[in-house]
Design a protein around this motif. Structure first.
Motif, mmCIF file in Angstrom:
data_model
loop_
_atom_site.group_PDB
_atom_site.id
_atom_site.type_symbol
_atom_site.label_atom_id
_atom_site.label_comp_id
_atom_site.label_asym_id
_atom_site.label_seq_id
_atom_site.Cartn_x
_atom_site.Cartn_y
_atom_site.Cartn_z
ATOM 1 N N ALA A 50 7.072 -3.486 4.905
ATOM 2 C CA ALA A 50 6.676 -4.811 5.372
ATOM 3 C C ALA A 50 5.282 -5.185 4.870
ATOM 4 N N GLU A 51 4.382 -4.215 4.813
ATOM 5 C CA GLU A 51 3.028 -4.488 4.329
ATOM 6 C C GLU A 51 3.052 -4.807 2.837
ATOM 7 N N VAL A 52 3.849 -4.068 2.072
ATOM 8 C CA VAL A 52 3.975 -4.370 0.646
ATOM 9 C C VAL A 52 4.560 -5.767 0.454
ATOM 10 N N ARG A 53 5.537 -6.106 1.288
ATOM 11 C CA ARG A 53 6.160 -7.430 1.206
ATOM 12 C C ARG A 53 5.161 -8.530 1.550
ATOM 13 N N ARG A 54 4.306 -8.282 2.534
ATOM 14 C CA ARG A 54 3.296 -9.272 2.917
ATOM 15 C C ARG A 54 2.334 -9.535 1.764
ATOM 16 N N ILE A 55 1.882 -8.465 1.128
ATOM 17 C CA ILE A 55 0.952 -8.609 0.015
ATOM 18 C C ILE A 55 1.624 -9.319 -1.154
ATOM 19 N N SER A 67 2.662 -2.268 -9.975
ATOM 20 C CA SER A 67 1.316 -2.635 -10.397
ATOM 21 C C SER A 67 0.282 -1.693 -9.791
ATOM 22 N N TRP A 68 0.499 -1.261 -8.552
ATOM 23 C CA TRP A 68 -0.432 -0.331 -7.912
ATOM 24 C C TRP A 68 -0.509 0.975 -8.693
ATOM 25 N N GLU A 109 -8.494 -7.358 -2.210
ATOM 26 C CA GLU A 109 -7.877 -7.375 -0.887
ATOM 27 C C GLU A 109 -6.567 -6.596 -0.882
ATOM 28 N N ALA A 110 -5.770 -6.782 -1.937
ATOM 29 C CA ALA A 110 -4.498 -6.072 -2.028
ATOM 30 C C ALA A 110 -4.724 -4.572 -2.186
ATOM 31 N N LEU A 141 -3.417 -1.619 0.379
ATOM 32 C CA LEU A 141 -2.418 -0.649 -0.066
ATOM 33 C C LEU A 141 -2.931 0.788 -0.038
ATOM 34 N N ALA A 142 -4.227 0.972 -0.157
ATOM 35 C CA ALA A 142 -4.803 2.309 -0.294
ATOM 36 C C ALA A 142 -4.388 3.279 0.808
ATOM 37 N N PRO A 143 -4.365 2.873 2.093
ATOM 38 C CA PRO A 143 -4.079 3.860 3.135
ATOM 39 C C PRO A 143 -2.599 4.091 3.428
ATOM 40 N N LEU A 144 -1.696 3.445 2.725
ATOM 41 C CA LEU A 144 -0.281 3.516 3.103
ATOM 42 C C LEU A 144 0.280 4.933 3.021
#
Length: 319
Positions: free
Chosen positions: A241-246, A260-261, A299-300, A304-307
């Motif tokens: 869900a967090e990836v989808r939000r970004i 891309s990450w 911001e992205a 994403l860093a702590p996932l």
């Protein structure tokens, strides 16, 4: 990517993982898989990844047929070393010299080629010292059957030992927003000039936000994987869900953000990286290639860093 270290291996910026085309994630569809490979070729993808255990040789035959007449400029990567002759539950990692030679000859026959561009040992051998395995692989280079050598899922110590026998062009490991163990080996990769080929950059489809976990078939190994089922699978939905939000904020797809990450980590880790997302859908190939044009803002990256610290379940654990 030009893998540093003097090996001379050159591959395109993104590859195609073919494992899922041979039943790993459900029934195989030959025609759809060939169409996916052809779409990748049309889009400029040159690195195609397979292994002798994918579909018990089916995957190599499929890839060889799909590339027939289009071999020029293509890098075929395949792997040996996981013996499933006693079934998946009895599999073991092999690397004795005779087995290496026989495996290579069998792969060449199934692929229908005279030379393998990139030949990996699939896992560290459990039956012999790694020097014997790499030494046998080096003989395949001398014999003109293999161009470049790779290893898969090696730790730093084994990687150094392997490279001392013969230059290793790349190491393949799982690497994604939710699997980052290989970062511990990155300093050695950088020091030896070995590139990283990142498999499962989409978390086996979980990070795309499109996976219906309730629809996984019994033949799909994810239906038993600890990250996909039960309470752990439910908890991991928050990551997707967090990836989808970004992705929504950036005007990209979640898959593009995840890929891309991976590429965004090259400068931080100081190594060359090529991702090989797998798919059996020609449209997904186009989407994945387009990920190379997605730039993650600060911001992205911060979000994403702590996932990886929030993941529930082991990547090869059984749920």
């Amino acid at each position: 990517m030009t893998a540093p270290g003097g090996t001379g291996l050159r591959v395109g910026p993104i590859g195609l993982g073919c494992m899922g085309m041979s039943g790993t994630y459900g029934p195989a569809d030959w025609d759809r898989s060939v169409a996916t490979i052809h779409r990748a070729l049309d889009l400029g993808v040159t690195l195609f990844d397979t292994a002798d255990i994918y579909g018990r040789g089916h995957n190599e035959v499929l890839l060889g047929r799909a590339l027939h007449g289009r071999r020029d400029g293509v890098q075929i990567a395949t792997k040996f070393g996981i013996d499933r002759s006693l079934g998946r539950d009895g599999q073991w990692a092999r690397g004795e010299a005779g087995y290496v030679r026989a495996s290579c000859d069998a792969s060449l026959l199934r692929l229908g080629v005279d030379e393998i561009d990139l030949y990996y040992v699939h896992r560290p051998p459990s039956d012999v010292e790694v020097e014997e395995t790499i030494g046998a692989m080096a003989e395949l280079v001398d014999a003109g059957k293999v161009r470049h050598l790779g290893v898969s899922e090696f730790d730093a110590g084994l990687l150094q030992r392997a490279h001392a026998v013969h230059p290793i062009a790349v190491m393949q490991s799982e690497y994604s927003l939710w699997t980052r163990e290989v970062e511990a080996t990155a300093p050695v990769l950088a020091d030896l000039g070995i590139g990283l080929v990142a498999f499962s950059p989409l978390g086996r489809g979980f990070l795309t936000g499109e996976l219906d976990r309730t629809a996984l078939t019994p033949t799909d190994f994810r239906a038993r994987n600890a990250r996909f089922v039960g309470a752990a699978g439910d908890a991991n939905e928050a990551l997707a869900a967090e990836v989808r939000r970004i992705a929504t904020r950036l005007g990209a797809s979640p898959a593009q953000v995840a890929i891309s990450w991976v590429y965004a980590q090259r400068q931080r880790l100081g190594i060359e990286i090529v991702a090989i997302p797998g798919t059996t859908n020609p449209d997904n190939v186009e989407r994945n290639v387009a990920a190379l044009g997605v730039d993650l803002d600060a911001e992205a990256r911060d979000a994403l860093a702590p996932l990886a610290d929030l993941v529930h379940g082991e990547r090869y654990g059984v749920g």
